[in-house]
Scaffold this motif. Structure first.
Motif, PDB file in Angstrom:
ATOM      1  N   CYS A 113       0.801  -1.221   0.000  1.00 28.92           N
ATOM      2  CA  CYS A 113       0.000   0.000   0.000  1.00 28.92           C
ATOM      3  C   CYS A 113       0.828   1.262   0.000  1.00 28.92           C
ATOM      4  N   LYS A 114       0.206   2.279  -0.535  1.00 33.81           N
ATOM      5  CA  LYS A 114       0.818   3.606  -0.584  1.00 33.81           C
ATOM      6  C   LYS A 114      -0.274   4.598  -0.229  1.00 33.81           C
ATOM      7  N   LEU A 115       0.021   5.419   0.779  1.00 29.11           N
ATOM      8  CA  LEU A 115      -0.998   6.336   1.289  1.00 29.11           C
ATOM      9  C   LEU A 115      -0.396   7.697   1.573  1.00 29.11           C
ATOM     10  N   ALA A 116      -1.226   8.707   1.454  1.00 32.87           N
ATOM     11  CA  ALA A 116      -0.788  10.051   1.819  1.00 32.87           C
ATOM     12  C   ALA A 116      -0.735  10.168   3.340  1.00 32.87           C
ATOM     13  N   ALA A 141       8.061  -5.921   5.026  1.00 34.93           N
ATOM     14  CA  ALA A 141       9.085  -6.258   4.022  1.00 34.93           C
ATOM     15  C   ALA A 141       9.742  -4.997   3.483  1.00 34.93           C
ATOM     16  N   SER A 142       8.990  -3.893   3.474  1.00 29.83           N
ATOM     17  CA  SER A 142       9.542  -2.633   2.973  1.00 29.83           C
ATOM     18  C   SER A 142       8.699  -1.500   3.548  1.00 29.83           C
ATOM     19  N   TYR A 143       9.378  -0.462   4.028  1.00 31.90           N
ATOM     20  CA  TYR A 143       8.620   0.699   4.518  1.00 31.90           C
ATOM     21  C   TYR A 143       9.434   1.963   4.319  1.00 31.90           C
ATOM     22  N   GLU A 144       8.761   2.965   3.770  1.00 33.74           N
ATOM     23  CA  GLU A 144       9.410   4.267   3.651  1.00 33.74           C
ATOM     24  C   GLU A 144       8.356   5.355   3.775  1.00 33.74           C
ATOM     25  N   GLU A 145       8.731   6.394   4.503  1.00 28.21           N
ATOM     26  CA  GLU A 145       7.868   7.569   4.631  1.00 28.21           C
ATOM     27  C   GLU A 145       8.706   8.769   4.231  1.00 28.21           C
ATOM     28  N   ARG A 146       8.139   9.602   3.371  1.00 30.07           N
ATOM     29  CA  ARG A 146       8.942  10.767   2.979  1.00 30.07           C
ATOM     30  C   ARG A 146       8.019  11.924   2.624  1.00 30.07           C
ATOM     31  N   PRO A 147       8.559  13.141   2.708  1.00 28.45           N
ATOM     32  CA  PRO A 147       7.726  14.295   2.365  1.00 28.45           C
ATOM     33  C   PRO A 147       7.502  14.405   0.860  1.00 28.45           C
ATOM     34  N   VAL A 148       6.300  14.783   0.487  1.00 29.67           N
ATOM     35  CA  VAL A 148       5.975  15.059  -0.921  1.00 29.67           C
ATOM     36  C   VAL A 148       5.123  16.316  -0.930  1.00 29.67           C
ATOM     37  N   ASP A 164       3.350  19.419   0.038  1.00 30.60           N
ATOM     38  CA  ASP A 164       3.068  19.950   1.370  1.00 30.60           C
ATOM     39  C   ASP A 164       2.650  18.868   2.357  1.00 30.60           C
ATOM     40  N   ARG A 165       2.760  17.601   1.953  1.00 29.38           N
ATOM     41  CA  ARG A 165       2.397  16.522   2.875  1.00 29.38           C
ATOM     42  C   ARG A 165       3.414  15.407   2.735  1.00 29.38           C
ATOM     43  N   GLY A 166       3.026  14.196   3.096  1.00 28.42           N
ATOM     44  CA  GLY A 166       3.975  13.092   2.991  1.00 28.42           C
ATOM     45  C   GLY A 166       3.336  11.898   2.329  1.00 28.42           C
ATOM     46  N   VAL A 167       4.169  10.894   2.124  1.00 26.40           N
ATOM     47  CA  VAL A 167       3.650   9.666   1.551  1.00 26.40           C
ATOM     48  C   VAL A 167       4.289   8.489   2.297  1.00 26.40           C
ATOM     49  N   ALA A 168       3.498   7.433   2.476  1.00 28.09           N
ATOM     50  CA  ALA A 168       4.011   6.221   3.121  1.00 28.09           C
ATOM     51  C   ALA A 168       3.858   5.064   2.142  1.00 28.09           C
ATOM     52  N   GLU A 169       4.962   4.322   1.956  1.00 27.13           N
ATOM     53  CA  GLU A 169       4.955   3.169   1.050  1.00 27.13           C
ATOM     54  C   GLU A 169       5.239   1.929   1.891  1.00 27.13           C
ATOM     55  N   TYR A 170       4.370   0.955   1.805  1.00 28.83           N
ATOM     56  CA  TYR A 170       4.467  -0.206   2.699  1.00 28.83           C
ATOM     57  C   TYR A 170       4.278  -1.512   1.933  1.00 28.83           C
ATOM     58  N   ALA A 171       5.088  -2.495   2.278  1.00 36.17           N
ATOM     59  CA  ALA A 171       4.847  -3.878   1.834  1.00 36.17           C
ATOM     60  C   ALA A 171       5.018  -4.769   3.056  1.00 36.17           C
ATOM     61  N   GLY A 172       4.071  -5.665   3.266  1.00 35.47           N
ATOM     62  CA  GLY A 172       4.165  -6.574   4.409  1.00 35.47           C
ATOM     63  C   GLY A 172       3.609  -7.939   4.059  1.00 35.47           C
ATOM     64  N   ARG A 173       4.026  -8.892   4.871  1.00 39.39           N
ATOM     65  CA  ARG A 173       3.674 -10.297   4.619  1.00 39.39           C
ATOM     66  C   ARG A 173       2.980 -10.862   5.853  1.00 39.39           C
TER      67      ARG A 173
END
Ligand SMILES: C[S@@+](CC[C@H](N)C(=O)[O-])C[C@H]1O[C@@H](n2cnc3c(N)ncnc32)[C@H](O)[C@@H]1O
Length: 181
Positions: free
Chosen positions: A132-135, A160-167, A169-178
């Protein structure tokens, strides 16, 4: 204006930014999904829109259910492919009963309702994946996903993978899990 009408109007005008698969999805597909499920499997794309990720999966022989509230978006999806592997469900996710332990892969992109997470996680089969990828919103907006919250909402899964970064004026979270077996 109700949510369906709002999104139908948006899709009628066109949402070009949602027409090609997202780079994080492609990366996860190449690095994890296609390696762990080389023969494909059963997937559900929640709030699928016109199905940019549904189509990518269907082309790789996945059987995909695309759920969205917008009939305009789902009609566009069906028009793009005669692929019988795709099933569409036009409904409000707030009331949709997700089947339990039914999917090898759940895709959730840019639709956030924190109350859905227990059902989303239950819908993943043991050994299956959630991508998933969410604002990420500002703390002043408690309805929005907060920093690090996605990791709490998915704490029943192995990340399995997680990153949060600014985009912008807000941010984005990218997640992969098992889901553990
Ligand atoms: C920003 S778009 C993302 C679409 C798609 N996930 C993508 O990344 O291309 C948000 C989607 O959520 C859908 N949506 C909004 N509210 C919904 C609801 N209550 N139930 C189901 N879908 C909903 C909209 O129709 C829209 O397609």
């Amino acid at each position: 204006m109700d949510i369906r009408t709002l999104w139908n109007e948006r899709y009628t005008k066109g949402l070009p930014s949602l027409e090609t698969p997202d780079p994080f999805f492609i990366r996860m597909f190449d690095q994890i999904i296609s390696r762990e499920f080389p023969a494909g499997g059963n997937a559900i794309d929640l709030a699928a829109g016109t199905g940019r990720h549904t189509l990518h999966l269907a082309e790789a022989k996945w059987k995909v259910t695309a759920v969205d509230i917008s009939d305009v978006a789902l009609e566009r999806l069906v028009e793009q492919t005669p692929d019988v592997q795709i099933r569409t469900i036009c409904t409000d996710l707030a009331t949709y009963q997700l089947p339990q332990a039914a999917f090898d892969l759940v895709v959730l992109y840019y639709y956030f309702d924190r109350s859905l997470f227990p059902a989303i996680i239950q819908a993943v089969k043991p050994g299956g994946l959630l991508i998933c990828k969410l604002a990420v919103g500002k703390p002043a907006n408690p309805i929005a996903l907060q920093e690090q919250e996605l990791l709490q909402l998915t704490n029943m899964l192995d990340t399995a993978s997680y990153e949060e970064r600014p985009v912008k004026d807000r941010g984005v979270a990218e997640y992969a899990g098992r889901k553990p077996f």
